[in-house]
Design an enzyme around this catalytic site. Structure first.
Site, PDB file in Angstrom:
ATOM      1  N   ASP A 175     -18.807  23.464 -25.889  1.00 46.68           N
ATOM      2  CA  ASP A 175     -20.249  23.221 -25.858  1.00 46.68           C
ATOM      3  C   ASP A 175     -20.935  24.550 -26.161  1.00 46.68           C
ATOM      4  O   ASP A 175     -20.953  25.454 -25.329  1.00 46.68           O
ATOM      5  CB  ASP A 175     -20.651  22.691 -24.477  1.00 46.68           C
ATOM      6  CG  ASP A 175     -22.165  22.481 -24.336  1.00 46.68           C
ATOM      7  OD1 ASP A 175     -22.917  22.857 -25.254  1.00 46.68           O
ATOM      8  OD2 ASP A 175     -22.581  21.942 -23.293  1.00 46.68           O
ATOM      9  N   TRP A 187     -23.953  23.174 -16.435  1.00 48.63           N
ATOM     10  CA  TRP A 187     -23.739  22.201 -17.510  1.00 48.63           C
ATOM     11  C   TRP A 187     -22.283  21.784 -17.600  1.00 48.63           C
ATOM     12  O   TRP A 187     -21.972  20.618 -17.864  1.00 48.63           O
ATOM     13  CB  TRP A 187     -24.248  22.763 -18.840  1.00 48.63           C
ATOM     14  CG  TRP A 187     -25.744  22.836 -18.859  1.00 48.63           C
ATOM     15  CD1 TRP A 187     -26.523  23.955 -18.868  1.00 48.63           C
ATOM     16  CD2 TRP A 187     -26.649  21.717 -18.823  1.00 48.63           C
ATOM     17  NE1 TRP A 187     -27.846  23.606 -18.845  1.00 48.63           N
ATOM     18  CE2 TRP A 187     -27.959  22.251 -18.819  1.00 48.63           C
ATOM     19  CE3 TRP A 187     -26.478  20.338 -18.794  1.00 48.63           C
ATOM     20  CZ2 TRP A 187     -29.102  21.439 -18.788  1.00 48.63           C
ATOM     21  CZ3 TRP A 187     -27.615  19.526 -18.760  1.00 48.63           C
ATOM     22  CH2 TRP A 187     -28.901  20.078 -18.764  1.00 48.63           C
ATOM     23  N   LYS A 204     -32.224  25.296 -29.206  1.00 46.47           N
ATOM     24  CA  LYS A 204     -32.146  26.634 -28.628  1.00 46.47           C
ATOM     25  C   LYS A 204     -32.328  27.703 -29.710  1.00 46.47           C
ATOM     26  O   LYS A 204     -33.212  28.539 -29.631  1.00 46.47           O
ATOM     27  CB  LYS A 204     -30.798  26.846 -27.932  1.00 46.47           C
ATOM     28  CG  LYS A 204     -30.428  25.777 -26.927  1.00 46.47           C
ATOM     29  CD  LYS A 204     -31.340  25.741 -25.734  1.00 46.47           C
ATOM     30  CE  LYS A 204     -30.835  24.766 -24.691  1.00 46.47           C
ATOM     31  NZ  LYS A 204     -31.691  24.700 -23.491  1.00 46.47           N
TER      32      LYS A 204
END
Length: 410
Positions: free
Chosen positions: A206, A115, A231
């Site tokens: 992030d 990511w 999540k």
């Protein structure tokens, strides 16, 4: 047709607490005694505005977000923020340093997983400054290709005055996460970061896959923290931002000085001025997230979940180590860099992985197959995965190892 719920170890969208789902089902029909379901209600109604404010308050209280930071709700997932952080922080940097040429502006990226690499690629694509790598963990991997570690502090090289410094706190695909112990060599190197005039940091975190799972180190020093809700705290469709208020800049004024124009729907200033209601937000996602945050508070908040998540991870890692000792499992991440949220490993032997997955599904466990780009097994232990759920998986792993070892012995 299945009549009972399975244990969901999927990486996202992830499991949600069952008490929350039951309460959310009621809200679909009648939200807070309005006589209207949450999916039908005006986002500017006093009832929804009050609920949104309460959700913000839960985040601020449980994470101890200082008053220097605004909490915003938006759409587009973490991926949209790969673009938004570049555009907003380049606008800020342009206002601070209007005479710098684009090739003199830098954006520093810490690459510890897939990511982070995607975020870096987007920064390069957008331009407006020179995107550079402050450290690339693949250089220190076992094969010089994989993301299997968090580099030691001495390997980082930051720019003198970057517009932003990006890192991904937990990498869901690769199972790599910074250590929460500030003395550990695999913790994030906050002490090495270059500071602006006044001591501010242009730091972007992030936290999509670890948000609200444990405290965020140096939260108040971040310029921006963002997290997709799907999540740990809610369903897909909602992204939560924590933005330091000096980053709420006049993006149009920056554009006149040469910065890339920022679409209004991506402007942090627009979001803040409209109290996250510039356009219709993801109301159902916000509603369920708000219920999750209330549920978290009832159980003890971040302190409760930090302890819970530590215990779950320790049990699964212990089962992997036991499997490694007899040649059944193989861990994929170097010691000290393993994620609490997404634990990855391989099953050794022809057809063994398929047998493991089939056996797990038969035992009522799903979502254990690794990401298509890396394969193997991935166990996601988000907040709603209970310790009892983790114990069932560990017992299955131990049985699988025992049976595999018995077959070899025979």
């Amino acid at each position: 047709m299945a009549t009972s719920r399975v244990i969901n170890f999927g990486a996202g969208p992830s499991a949600l607490p069952q008490p929350v789902l039951k309460k959310a089902a009621q809200g679909l029909l009648n939200f807070n005694d309005t006589g209207i379901g949450i999916a039908e209600l005006s986002h500017r109604s006093k009832e929804f505005v009050a609920f949104l404010s309460n959700a913000e308050s839960h985040i601020r209280t449980q994470l101890e977000v200082p008053p220097t930071h605004s909490i915003l709700f938006t759409q587009g997932g973490g991926t949209a923020q790969f673009s938004a952080v570049v555009l907003n922080l380049l606008s800020r940097h342009r206002l601070l340093f209007p005479d710098l040429a684009d090739d003199e502006r830098t954006m520093d990226y810490v690459l510890t997983g897939s990511w982070g690499k995607k975020a870096f690629d987007e920064a390069k694509r957008l331009g407006g400054a020179r995107a550079r790598v402050a450290v690339d963990a693949r250089k220190y991997s076992k094969d010089n290709v994989s993301f299997d570690n968090v580099p030691l502090h001495g390997e980082y090289a930051f720019s003198r005055a970057p517009a932003l410094i990006y890192y991904c706190e937990n990498e869901t695909i690769d199972g790599v996460q910074f250590s929460p112990d500030p003395t550990a060599p695999t913790s994030f190197p906050f002490a090495l970061l270059p500071r602006e005039r006044g001591g501010l940091l242009p730091l972007v975190g992030d936290h999509s896959s670890s948000f609200m799972s444990r405290p965020i180190p140096h939260l108040g020093e971040h310029a921006v923290i963002f997290a997709g809700a799907q999540k740990n705290v809610g369903p897909a469709g909602l992204t939560i931002l924590i933005v330091r208020q000096d980053c709420l800049v006049d993006v149009d004024a920056a554009a006149k000085l040469g910065a890339i124009p920022v679409p209004l729907c991506l402007s942090y200033t627009t979001l803040a001025q409209s109290k996250s209601l510039h356009n219709t937000p993801s109301m159902l996602s916000i509603y369920i997230t708000g219920l999750v945050l209330e549920y978290m508070k009832e159980l003890g908040g971040i302190a409760y979940y930090e302890a819970l998540n530590r215990r779950k991870a320790e049990k699964v890692y212990a089962a992997i180590r036991a499997g490694e000792e007899v040649g059944v499992f193989q861990g994929k991440v170097q010691s000290g860099s393993g994620s609490w949220m997404n634990i990855v490993f391989n099953i050794l032997g022809d057809g063994a992985e398929a047998r493991f997955l089939a056996g797990a599904e038969k035992a009522g466990m799903k979502g254990l197959k690794g990401h298509r780009s890396v394969g193997g097994i991935r166990v996601s232990l988000y907040n709603a995965v209970t310790e009892a759920n983790a114990d069932i998986l560990v017992q299955f792993m131990e049985k699988f190892v025992s049976e595999a070892n018995s077959q070899v012995s025979a």
